[in-house]
Design a protein around this motif. Structure first.
Motif, PDB file in Angstrom:
ATOM      1  N   THR A  59       0.835  -1.199   0.000  1.00 15.81           N
ATOM      2  CA  THR A  59       0.000   0.000   0.000  1.00 15.81           C
ATOM      3  C   THR A  59       0.870   1.250   0.000  1.00 15.81           C
ATOM      4  O   THR A  59       0.597   2.216  -0.720  1.00 15.81           O
ATOM      5  CB  THR A  59      -0.935  -0.004   1.233  1.00 15.81           C
ATOM      6  OG1 THR A  59      -1.664  -1.233   1.233  1.00 15.81           O
ATOM      7  CG2 THR A  59      -1.900   1.158   1.192  1.00 15.81           C
ATOM      8  N   ASN A 116       0.984   4.042  -2.942  1.00 11.29           N
ATOM      9  CA  ASN A 116       0.767   5.471  -2.677  1.00 11.29           C
ATOM     10  C   ASN A 116       1.957   6.295  -3.145  1.00 11.29           C
ATOM     11  O   ASN A 116       1.792   7.375  -3.721  1.00 11.29           O
ATOM     12  CB  ASN A 116       0.541   5.704  -1.180  1.00 11.29           C
ATOM     13  CG  ASN A 116      -0.782   5.134  -0.712  1.00 11.29           C
ATOM     14  OD1 ASN A 116      -1.685   4.881  -1.513  1.00 11.29           O
ATOM     15  ND2 ASN A 116      -0.904   4.907   0.586  1.00 11.29           N
ATOM     16  N   ARG A 168     -10.093  -6.401  -0.731  1.00 15.37           N
ATOM     17  CA  ARG A 168      -8.894  -5.679  -0.269  1.00 15.37           C
ATOM     18  C   ARG A 168      -8.585  -4.509  -1.204  1.00 15.37           C
ATOM     19  O   ARG A 168      -8.223  -3.423  -0.752  1.00 15.37           O
ATOM     20  CB  ARG A 168      -7.687  -6.623  -0.201  1.00 15.37           C
ATOM     21  CG  ARG A 168      -6.429  -5.886   0.263  1.00 15.37           C
ATOM     22  CD  ARG A 168      -5.225  -6.787   0.320  1.00 15.37           C
ATOM     23  NE  ARG A 168      -5.232  -7.682   1.465  1.00 15.37           N
ATOM     24  CZ  ARG A 168      -4.989  -7.297   2.722  1.00 15.37           C
ATOM     25  NH1 ARG A 168      -4.756  -6.021   2.987  1.00 15.37           N
ATOM     26  NH2 ARG A 168      -4.995  -8.152   3.697  1.00 15.37           N
ATOM     27  N   LEU A 183     -10.902  -1.695  -0.481  1.00 14.99           N
ATOM     28  CA  LEU A 183     -10.521  -0.992   0.749  1.00 14.99           C
ATOM     29  C   LEU A 183      -9.318  -0.084   0.513  1.00 14.99           C
ATOM     30  O   LEU A 183      -9.290   1.065   0.942  1.00 14.99           O
ATOM     31  CB  LEU A 183     -10.180  -2.012   1.840  1.00 14.99           C
ATOM     32  CG  LEU A 183     -11.372  -2.659   2.553  1.00 14.99           C
ATOM     33  CD1 LEU A 183     -10.897  -3.793   3.449  1.00 14.99           C
ATOM     34  CD2 LEU A 183     -12.126  -1.616   3.374  1.00 14.99           C
ATOM     35  N   THR A 184      -8.319  -0.623  -0.169  1.00 17.33           N
ATOM     36  CA  THR A 184      -7.086   0.129  -0.368  1.00 17.33           C
ATOM     37  C   THR A 184      -7.301   1.312  -1.327  1.00 17.33           C
ATOM     38  O   THR A 184      -6.795   2.402  -1.097  1.00 17.33           O
ATOM     39  CB  THR A 184      -5.975  -0.786  -0.906  1.00 17.33           C
ATOM     40  OG1 THR A 184      -5.803  -1.870   0.013  1.00 17.33           O
ATOM     41  CG2 THR A 184      -4.667  -0.035  -1.058  1.00 17.33           C
ATOM     42  N   LEU A 185      -8.054   1.057  -2.390  1.00 17.91           N
ATOM     43  CA  LEU A 185      -8.293   2.135  -3.364  1.00 17.91           C
ATOM     44  C   LEU A 185      -9.431   3.052  -2.927  1.00 17.91           C
ATOM     45  O   LEU A 185      -9.701   4.061  -3.570  1.00 17.91           O
ATOM     46  CB  LEU A 185      -8.610   1.540  -4.745  1.00 17.91           C
ATOM     47  CG  LEU A 185      -7.421   1.175  -5.632  1.00 17.91           C
ATOM     48  CD1 LEU A 185      -6.561   0.083  -5.013  1.00 17.91           C
ATOM     49  CD2 LEU A 185      -7.896   0.744  -7.013  1.00 17.91           C
ATOM     50  N   ASN A 186     -10.083   2.648  -1.835  1.00 11.94           N
ATOM     51  CA  ASN A 186     -11.169   3.444  -1.270  1.00 11.94           C
ATOM     52  C   ASN A 186     -12.307   3.666  -2.266  1.00 11.94           C
ATOM     53  O   ASN A 186     -12.788   4.779  -2.458  1.00 11.94           O
ATOM     54  CB  ASN A 186     -10.616   4.783  -0.757  1.00 11.94           C
ATOM     55  CG  ASN A 186     -11.553   5.434   0.239  1.00 11.94           C
ATOM     56  OD1 ASN A 186     -12.358   4.751   0.871  1.00 11.94           O
ATOM     57  ND2 ASN A 186     -11.468   6.746   0.355  1.00 11.94           N
ATOM     58  N   VAL A 187     -12.702   2.594  -2.936  1.00 12.00           N
ATOM     59  CA  VAL A 187     -13.840   2.638  -3.867  1.00 12.00           C
ATOM     60  C   VAL A 187     -14.708   1.407  -3.587  1.00 12.00           C
ATOM     61  O   VAL A 187     -14.237   0.454  -2.957  1.00 12.00           O
ATOM     62  CB  VAL A 187     -13.379   2.629  -5.348  1.00 12.00           C
ATOM     63  CG1 VAL A 187     -12.649   3.919  -5.703  1.00 12.00           C
ATOM     64  CG2 VAL A 187     -12.516   1.408  -5.650  1.00 12.00           C
TER      65      VAL A 187
END
Lengths: 174, 252
Positions: A61, A65, A135, A138-142
């Protein structure tokens, strides 16, 4: 020193994966190296706050980023997405003859280099890193649905790019 | 589920990422739709092509070296472990010594020092028969006499009913300054009470045995006090208590 050995134990085993992810996202070797180095710096700084047991997704992650930060800072470079010839490529399947395998790889590289970065992003996370839809969401926030359709479009687009690039010889093999 | 749905969801279906109900619906559709079967086949072919040829990059050795070199620089150096520095202990010891010296200068155990001088003065007064310069059992006589010769007014009290009889007073010199010496007697024992105002060099509380004399020292807000006598230390303490009670209840 404890911090150092902890760092090495947690994150050094994932250096290849970190580099691979960065390379997929930013394209060029040198840029990917810079991204990974920056990501490891961030990981070292955040090490004391890291209490989880899953170092790899945490590190991935951070790499992701960092790669996106790099792309924002270097839009002219990322627009080209050179995806240069691999020096460190590890073939997944060596059963095919050397020549056709090289050719296929070249075609896939070319096709990938023409994909938008978000498509390469989900492809590498899902196909190479083996992340679940959840996952990634969650990580990409979509929402998961967005991941689903993005991955779908990424594959279709890549298929299209491949079809456009491949020569009759490769086409017959497919 | 129609063909358009399958076109949209085929990848998720092949990834087995759909809800079970959806998964089954698409499976049913595929079993009776040739076109969608063909699409599914194409997708699977693409997948195997992709997984066989997708690049997987390995970190170049120089990157590994760069990161390894980075760790001690980033983590070990800035984390300054002061307890590992030998000079810290030297500094701490120096501070401690300085503190002790400063305490000794600021709060010396000066009671013993004063007491030696007082004992000398007391024993001389006995030997020279110079016990008192003003002989009176009346504080109203002794106190003005002392006050006239000093720059302060010493507490002079009689202690009726205690067995201690006021004999009088004289001027003594302790540490280059004139102080009041008030003399009492109980039977054969002479008690000399030295007293002088002090706001800088306050005498510490103490009991001493010097050259066979018992000495009791203390100070209050106004004065330093030293009592010298052949009385034993217990009796001397009683005298000191008596005196303190008296000057407290009868301001001089």
């Amino acid at each position: 020193v404890g911090e150092r050995s902890r760092f090495e134990e947690l994150f050094l085993p994932h250096l290849d994966a970190a580099y691979n992810l960065a390379r997929w996202i930013v394209g060029r070797d040198q840029d990917a190296q810079d991204v990974v180095q920056e990501a490891y710096l961030r990981a070292i700084k955040g090490l004391e706050g890291f209490r989880g047991s899953k170092a790899r997704p945490w590190l991935m992650t951070i790499v992701r980023n960092t790669a996106y930060t790099w792309i924002r800072k270097n839009p002219h470079v990322s627009a080209m997405i050179p995806f240069d010839e691999a020096i460190h490529v590890v073939p997944m399947d060596d059963q095919l003859s050397e020549s056709s395998h090289e050719e296929r790889k070249r075609l896939l590289h070319e096709a990938l280099s023409r994909l938008p970065v978000e498509f390469r992003d989900v492809l590498v996370l899902y196909e190479i890193e083996g992340w679940s839809y959840k996952r990634m969401a969650l990580t990409l926030n979509v929402p998961v649905g967005t991941i689903m359709s993005r991955l779908n479009r990424a594959r279709r687009r890549l298929q299209g790019e491949l079809a456009a690039a491949r020569d009759p010889e490769v086409q017959s093999e497919l | 589920v129609n063909c358009e749905d399958v076109d949209r969801l085929i990848d998720a279906y092949l990834d087995r990422a759909l809800e079970p109900k959806r998964q089954i619906e698409i499976e049913r559709h595929l079993s009776r739709c040739q076109a969608c079967q063909s699409l599914a086949r194409q997708c699977e072919e693409f997948r195997s092509f992709f997984s066989a040829n997708a690049p997987i990059y390995r970190a170049p050795p120089e990157l590994r070296a760069r990161i390894l070199a980075m760790v001690p620089d980033e983590k070990v150096k800035p984390a300054f472990r002061f307890w590992r520095e030998p000079w810290v202990y030297a500094a701490a010891a120096a501070v401690l010594v300085t503190l002790c010296v400063a305490l000794t200068i600021l709060f010396p155990d000066n009671g013993k020092e004063f007491s030696h001088v007082a004992v000398l003065n007391h024993s001389r007064s006995l030997a020279d028969n110079g016990l008192v310069d003003v002989a009176s059992a009346d504080p109203g006589v002794v106190k003005p006499w002392l006050t006239a010769k000093l720059d302060f007014s010493p507490p002079v009290v009689d202690l009726p009913g205690s067995g201690y009889r006021l004999m009088g007073g004289r001027i003594a010199v302790i540490r280059n300054r004139p102080v009041a010496a008030v003399v009492y007697k109980r039977k054969g024992d002479v008690v000399t009470l030295f007293c002088w105002p002090e706001n800088r060099d306050l005498v510490s509380n103490g009991n001493y045995l010097i050259q066979g004399y018992h000495v009791c020292t203390w100070s209050n807000a106004e004065c330093n006090y030293i009592v010298v006598s052949k009385l034993d230390s217990h009796e001397l303490d009683q005298f000191a208590d008596l005196f303190r009670d008296h000057i407290q209840s009868n301001p001089y």
